[in-house]
Structure formats: C-alpha cells, structure tokens
Scaffold this motif. Structure first.
Motif, PDB file in Angstrom:
ATOM      1  N   ARG A  91      73.276 -62.700-144.526  1.00  0.00           N
ATOM      2  CA  ARG A  91      72.141 -63.338-145.192  1.00  0.00           C
ATOM      3  C   ARG A  91      72.254 -64.850-145.223  1.00  0.00           C
ATOM      4  O   ARG A  91      71.257 -65.549-145.447  1.00  0.00           O
ATOM      5  CB  ARG A  91      71.983 -62.795-146.610  1.00  0.00           C
ATOM      6  N   PHE A  92      73.487 -65.380-144.992  1.00  0.00           N
ATOM      7  CA  PHE A  92      73.673 -66.823-144.990  1.00  0.00           C
ATOM      8  C   PHE A  92      73.784 -67.408-143.571  1.00  0.00           C
ATOM      9  O   PHE A  92      73.905 -68.620-143.403  1.00  0.00           O
ATOM     10  CB  PHE A  92      74.948 -67.208-145.759  1.00  0.00           C
ATOM     11  N   ALA A  93      73.742 -66.543-142.552  1.00  0.00           N
ATOM     12  CA  ALA A  93      74.060 -66.978-141.184  1.00  0.00           C
ATOM     13  C   ALA A  93      73.104 -68.060-140.669  1.00  0.00           C
ATOM     14  O   ALA A  93      73.534 -69.081-140.121  1.00  0.00           O
ATOM     15  CB  ALA A  93      74.051 -65.767-140.250  1.00  0.00           C
ATOM     16  N   GLN A  94      71.789 -67.858-140.844  1.00  0.00           N
ATOM     17  CA  GLN A  94      70.837 -68.824-140.304  1.00  0.00           C
ATOM     18  C   GLN A  94      70.898 -70.150-141.050  1.00  0.00           C
ATOM     19  O   GLN A  94      70.763 -71.220-140.450  1.00  0.00           O
ATOM     20  CB  GLN A  94      69.411 -68.245-140.362  1.00  0.00           C
ATOM     21  N   GLN A  95      71.130 -70.084-142.372  1.00  0.00           N
ATOM     22  CA  GLN A  95      71.263 -71.308-143.153  1.00  0.00           C
ATOM     23  C   GLN A  95      72.488 -72.099-142.710  1.00  0.00           C
ATOM     24  O   GLN A  95      72.425 -73.327-142.526  1.00  0.00           O
ATOM     25  CB  GLN A  95      71.370 -70.974-144.639  1.00  0.00           C
ATOM     26  N   SER A 139      80.715 -59.412-141.374  1.00  0.00           N
ATOM     27  CA  SER A 139      80.352 -60.830-141.366  1.00  0.00           C
ATOM     28  C   SER A 139      79.826 -61.256-139.995  1.00  0.00           C
ATOM     29  O   SER A 139      80.010 -60.548-138.987  1.00  0.00           O
ATOM     30  CB  SER A 139      81.554 -61.695-141.731  1.00  0.00           C
ATOM     31  N   VAL A 140      79.174 -62.411-139.985  1.00  0.00           N
ATOM     32  CA  VAL A 140      78.698 -63.015-138.741  1.00  0.00           C
ATOM     33  C   VAL A 140      79.503 -64.285-138.497  1.00  0.00           C
ATOM     34  O   VAL A 140      79.624 -65.129-139.402  1.00  0.00           O
ATOM     35  CB  VAL A 140      77.196 -63.353-138.812  1.00  0.00           C
ATOM     36  N   ALA A 141      80.059 -64.426-137.308  1.00  0.00           N
ATOM     37  CA  ALA A 141      80.883 -65.586-136.966  1.00  0.00           C
ATOM     38  C   ALA A 141      80.058 -66.571-136.139  1.00  0.00           C
ATOM     39  O   ALA A 141      79.434 -66.196-135.143  1.00  0.00           O
ATOM     40  CB  ALA A 141      82.120 -65.149-136.187  1.00  0.00           C
ATOM     41  N   LEU A 142      80.089 -67.847-136.562  1.00  0.00           N
ATOM     42  CA  LEU A 142      79.375 -68.916-135.856  1.00  0.00           C
ATOM     43  C   LEU A 142      80.414 -69.823-135.188  1.00  0.00           C
ATOM     44  O   LEU A 142      81.207 -70.476-135.889  1.00  0.00           O
ATOM     45  CB  LEU A 142      78.515 -69.746-136.817  1.00  0.00           C
ATOM     46  N   PRO A 143      80.455 -69.851-133.853  1.00  0.00           N
ATOM     47  CA  PRO A 143      81.450 -70.692-133.150  1.00  0.00           C
ATOM     48  C   PRO A 143      81.285 -72.162-133.528  1.00  0.00           C
ATOM     49  O   PRO A 143      80.162 -72.678-133.616  1.00  0.00           O
ATOM     50  CB  PRO A 143      81.125 -70.458-131.672  1.00  0.00           C
ATOM     51  N   VAL A 144      82.392 -72.860-133.748  1.00  0.00           N
ATOM     52  CA  VAL A 144      82.371 -74.285-134.083  1.00  0.00           C
ATOM     53  C   VAL A 144      83.232 -75.044-133.077  1.00  0.00           C
ATOM     54  O   VAL A 144      84.108 -74.472-132.419  1.00  0.00           O
ATOM     55  CB  VAL A 144      82.862 -74.547-135.519  1.00  0.00           C
ATOM     56  N   LEU A 145      82.971 -76.356-132.976  1.00  0.00           N
ATOM     57  CA  LEU A 145      83.664 -77.162-131.975  1.00  0.00           C
ATOM     58  C   LEU A 145      85.119 -77.422-132.347  1.00  0.00           C
ATOM     59  O   LEU A 145      85.979 -77.535-131.478  1.00  0.00           O
ATOM     60  CB  LEU A 145      82.921 -78.487-131.784  1.00  0.00           C
ATOM     61  N   GLU A 146      85.400 -77.512-133.659  1.00  0.00           N
ATOM     62  CA  GLU A 146      86.778 -77.795-134.054  1.00  0.00           C
ATOM     63  C   GLU A 146      87.002 -77.239-135.454  1.00  0.00           C
ATOM     64  O   GLU A 146      86.276 -77.567-136.385  1.00  0.00           O
ATOM     65  CB  GLU A 146      87.033 -79.313-134.025  1.00  0.00           C
ATOM     66  N   GLY A 147      88.002 -76.370-135.590  1.00  0.00           N
ATOM     67  CA  GLY A 147      88.197 -75.628-136.831  1.00  0.00           C
ATOM     68  C   GLY A 147      88.476 -76.481-138.045  1.00  0.00           C
ATOM     69  O   GLY A 147      87.826 -76.340-139.100  1.00  0.00           O
ATOM     70  N   LYS A 148      89.425 -77.393-137.943  1.00  0.00           N
ATOM     71  CA  LYS A 148      89.793 -78.214-139.096  1.00  0.00           C
ATOM     72  C   LYS A 148      88.646 -79.103-139.531  1.00  0.00           C
ATOM     73  O   LYS A 148      88.407 -79.307-140.725  1.00  0.00           O
ATOM     74  CB  LYS A 148      91.023 -79.058-138.763  1.00  0.00           C
TER      75      LYS A 148
END
Length: 429
Positions: A16-20, A44-53
């Motif tokens: 429910r928070f994925a699009q936000q 859960s839904v995982a959103l890839p990010v460019l850099e974790g930290k």
C-alpha cells in the motif's frame, strides 16, 4: 547491469506504500530505473535503489520511517522494460550517476556537460570524442570508469580521440582506454574496412561521396587513386563501381598495412596494385581512365601527376577534392523572401542561384544550384588542368565541368567539395 549471481540494494515496504515510496525515490533521484519493482518473501514490495546507504540516510533525513521501509538486497533482479529500450546516451548518464554515488561523489552540471552524447562505433570498440570526460573527477575513478562506460554502451573496448597530429600524414592521436587490441572492423555500404584506430582515421562524414562513387559505372576502366589511405574510395570503385583495375598510392605505412588487409578482406586484391611512397614521385603514365584526388584541404600538388597518368589518347575524368571557402550568407530582411535551401550540403543552408545556362565544351552547364565561390574555383581548376595537359602533351586539350558535389562542411563557411572534370585531347580538324 546486474548479472546472474549479482545483487542490488532495494527498499522494501508494504504494497500500500509502494507507489508513494516510488514517487519520493524518483524525486530524490535514488530509484534505480534499470530494474522492476518485485515482490519479496513476506508480501513486501522491493524498490531497487542506486545506493543502499544513501537510501537509508535519505529515509532518516526525510522522516519516512512510517512507510515501514527496510533495506535489503535482491539477487538476480529483473530488468525493467524501460531499461531495455533506453537510449544509449541516457543509459550512459544513468550508469555514471550510479557509479558516482557508489564512490561517494556528487553529480554536477560540469559532469553533465562532460559526458558525450555521440560517439563512433567500430564493431565492439567505441571511439569517444576528445572533449569528453575531461573533468578532473573522472581520472580519480580509475579503470572502473571505462568499464562502466563500455558496459552502458554495449562495447568491449574503448578509445578516446585526441587532436590530429600536425604531421604531413595527419596522424590521429587516439588513446586506447579499455582493451588490448586497437584493430577494428567497420562495414560501410557492404564494404569491410579494418584499421588500427590509434594509427588511422575513419571519417563517417565522407559516406555520401563513397555512396556516389559506388553508384558510378566504371566497368572496364582503370582507376588511379593518388591518396588511397586505407581504401576509402579505392574499394567502392572496385567492389561496387566495377572498375577493372586500380592503382592505389599511399605513403603512410599504417594506412598501407590496412589497405593491404582491406583489399584481401573484400576479395579484390588481384585487381589492385599498391604504390607505396609519395604519389608525386609516381612513375605511372598513360594508364588511367579515371583519377581520384581525395586529399583535403587541397590536392593541387597532385594535379600534374593526375594529368600524366591519364590516357593520352582518350583522356578521362578527374575527381578533384578541395575545401572551398564561401562568404557568410547575408541576413534576410523581414520584407524579403528567403530563397529555397540547398539540400546537398550538410550543416549550412545553400542559396539557389538563378537558372543561368552556361556553354562549356559544346554542352550547356547549369551553375544554378552551386555557390558562386564553388563555381569560380571549379572554373579556375579546369583552366589550370587544361594548361597542364596541353603543356604535357604538346597539343591542345579541353576540360569540361561535369558535376560539383558537396560532401560536407569542414569548418564554418568552408565546404569539402568534389569536382568531376572531364579531360579530353582535342582532335585535329
């Protein structure tokens, strides 16, 4: 791009928070658009990010812990549809942004302007322009920079062009950045060219002239190419225009090696004789139906040789390359109507001249769609060639302007053109 066994960082949240969260990550330029969002164990839904930290710090700084986010790593991520059709230049910038974030560096307007938007591709090697990646920060990244650039552009090898060296051979200054072998292969209009990219230049801007040469009807003719290079024009004459035989002259040892390979690569080595050395010292005479003088800014030093190699009984055609400077086009006033543009020349608008018919060699010539400076130069060249031939053979010759071809703009108001000049001995009356 991640491959089998590799992992990428991602922020996982409730569906429910994925699009936000996605919208906020896009605004912060942290979303890794190369990969799809995907479900992970637990729902859960995982959103890839460019850099974790950086993503974790961003969560804390923006008070978004209420989205129930947590950092995790995705193995074998699925590429997004956008990534598969992403333009190369856009993909390159995305990859470089990711690399800098991983290295703790910030993107800047200077770096944005320093990333190339165009490049030359020769097989699996990409040749970058001399004005790219000049900022000091790039040098700090080391080999990983070139590996990232090559991966983004789908190349195995990288090279960067420098300024042309001020020697008589116009040698390129090219540095191999990634890879060990600098020999490349390039296919142009069905013709295969191989050359050492650090030793020889390949000009894509001449493709229109090479296509024109390929369309000529030269069956049974003997060609002399006074400045053959790696075979830029020699090969189209032999492969497509069906010239019976060619004499190819070249003095650059690196170009000569490439020329030998290219003749064999295209199966025409038995129809060409290579003459190594200064073409001004060429000993041939009375052999050619057609002579190519493909040297810029001027091939004038080769005109006496071209006259000598033409068949003295029947003459032939000279294709004379030259850079001609034109006056800037005057501005058009509001109440004036702009003349139609000339389409045969790249980068600058061409003016139509009036459709004035001119008599030359018994035929009417149209000078209407040619800049006056081009026509003036062509007429002067025709006179000079006629004088050389008359003096050489001690009998009158006639020259006739067949065509003036605009190849490309070489510099502001300077155009590379080709004059097709018919040269025939005058029969006694």
């Amino acid at each position: 791009m991640a491959a089998g066994g590799d992992t990428i960082p991602a922020l996982a949240t409730e569906p429910r928070f994925a699009q936000q969260l996605r919208q906020r990550l896009e605004e912060a330029r942290l979303l890794d658009a190369r990969y799809r969002l995907q479900k992970v164990p637990g729902g859960s839904v995982a959103l890839p990010v460019l850099e974790g930290k950086a993503a974790e710090r961003w969560l804390q700084d923006n008070g978004l812990q209420g989205l129930c986010c947590r950092l995790l790593w995705i193995q074998d991520p699925v590429p997004s549809k956008a990534a598969s059709v992403q333009p190369s230049a856009q993909k390159l910038r995305c990859e470089l942004r990711r690399l800098l974030q991983e290295q703790g560096e910030s993107w800047s307007e200077e770096l944005e302007c320093d990333v190339p938007r165009t490049w030359q591709r020769h097989g699996d090697l990409v040749l970058l322009s001399e004005d790219s990646f000049s900022a000091a920060l790039w040098a700090k990244l080391g080999p990983v920079l070139w590996e990232t650039v090559a991966s983004a552009l789908g190349a195995q090898r990288l090279a960067k062009r420098g300024r042309v060296l001020p020697d008589k051979m116009r040698s390129p200054s090219v540095t191999l950045l990634l890879g060990q072998d600098s020999w490349v292969e390039h296919v142009d209009n069905g013709i295969r060219y191989t050359f050492d990219v650090t030793k020889c230049m390949f000009s894509p801007g001449n493709i229109t002239e090479k296509l024109r040469v390929a369309s000529m009807q030269c069956s049974g003719e003997v060609l002399v190419d006074l400045y053959a290079g790696i075979g830029y024009f020699t090969l189209p004459y032999l492969v497509h225009a069906a010239a019976a035989f060619a004499h190819a002259c070249e003095w650059n040892p690196h170009a000569l090696e490439a020329l030998r390979r290219n003749l064999a690569l295209n199966g025409v080595q038995d129809r060409c004789q290579i003459h190594a050395g200064d073409s001004r010292q060429l000993q041939l005479k009375d052999v050619a139906d057609r002579v190519n003088l493909g040297l810029i800014p001027s091939s004038e030093e080769g005109w006496p040789v071209a006259c000598r190699v033409l068949k003295k009984g029947t003459g032939g055609i000279l294709h004379i390359h030259h850079n001609v400077e034109s006056c800037p086009t005057p501005p058009v006033l509001k109440d004036e109507q702009r003349l139609p543009e000339e389409s045969s020349c790249e980068q600058e608008d061409e003016e139509h001249r009036g459709s004035e018919e001119m008599e030359s060699g018994g035929q009417k010539m149209l000078a209407a769609r040619v800049r006056p400076e081009w026509w003036s130069w062509a007429e002067a060249a025709a006179v000079r060639i006629r004088e050389l031939l008359t003096e050489l053979h001690s009998q009158p010759w006639q020259t006739h302007i067949l065509h003036i071809e605009a190849v490309k703009s070489y510099a502001p108001h300077v155009h590379h053109i080709v004059l097709d000049l018919e040269c025939r001995p005058m029969l006694p009356t």
